[in-house]
Design a protein around this motif. Structure first.
Motif, short mmCIF file in Angstrom:
data_model
loop_
_atom_site.label_atom_id
_atom_site.label_comp_id
_atom_site.label_asym_id
_atom_site.label_seq_id
_atom_site.Cartn_x
_atom_site.Cartn_y
_atom_site.Cartn_z
N LEU A 1 0.83 -1.21 0.00
CA LEU A 1 0.00 0.00 0.00
C LEU A 1 0.86 1.26 0.00
CD1 LEU A 1 -2.92 -0.76 2.48
CD2 LEU A 1 -3.04 -0.48 0.01
N VAL B 1 2.09 1.90 -3.47
CA VAL B 1 1.02 2.46 -4.30
C VAL B 1 0.81 3.94 -3.96
CG1 VAL B 1 -1.48 2.37 -4.72
CG2 VAL B 1 -0.14 0.26 -4.69
N ASN C 1 -9.08 -0.35 -7.40
CA ASN C 1 -9.26 0.35 -6.13
C ASN C 1 -9.87 -0.56 -5.08
OD1 ASN C 1 -10.07 3.31 -7.98
ND2 ASN C 1 -8.16 2.87 -6.92
N TYR D 1 -7.04 -2.50 -3.55
CA TYR D 1 -6.32 -1.65 -2.59
C TYR D 1 -7.14 -1.46 -1.31
CZ TYR D 1 -3.42 -0.35 -6.63
OH TYR D 1 -2.60 -0.36 -7.73
#
Length: 123
Positions: free
Chosen positions: A12, A15, A105, A108
């Motif tokens: 994460l 990203v 998304n 994530y």
């Protein structure tokens, strides 16, 4: 479990670092031409830059507190904030009909939920 949480937080953070860096340092007009970045053409430059700054802070908040042992509760708090950010991203991409970015998304978001629950939990 701790290793899996570190990997999740690291992914994460990568990203967030990538997204934040591009939003802060790449001109908004150029972002609007990139796949997945078309939404920036409809948003103000200040909003895009502020969002990028928040993503850079999220990258730090997912790693640094646990790594240095200062306020490690900030890791799951940051992960919860990332969940909220991904909900907004999914709504934005969904309204634009960009289904593959909604799915990305969602991945994530799920990873952020894993990190938040794992770090708030007994581990």
């Amino acid at each position: 479990m701790n290793t899996a949480l570190w990997i999740g937080a690291g992914l994460l953070a990568a990203v967030a670092l990538t997204g934040g860096f591009t939003k802060v340092f790449v001109p908004t007009a150029k972002l609007a031409e990139a796949p997945g970045g078309q939404w920036t053409g409809d948003a103000g430059d200040g909003f895009v830059k502020a969002l990028g700054g928040l993503e850079l802070l999220a990258a730090a908040g997912l790693i640094l507190p646990a790594a240095v042992g200062v306020a490690p509760v900030m890791v799951p708090v940051t992960a919860v904030c990332w969940v909220l950010l991904m909900v907004g991203a999914m709504v934005t991409h969904g309204r634009r009909g960009e289904g593959r970015f909604v799915a990305l998304n969602l991945v994530y978001l799920a990873l952020a939920v894993f990190v938040a629950v794992g770090r708030f939990g007994p581990w």
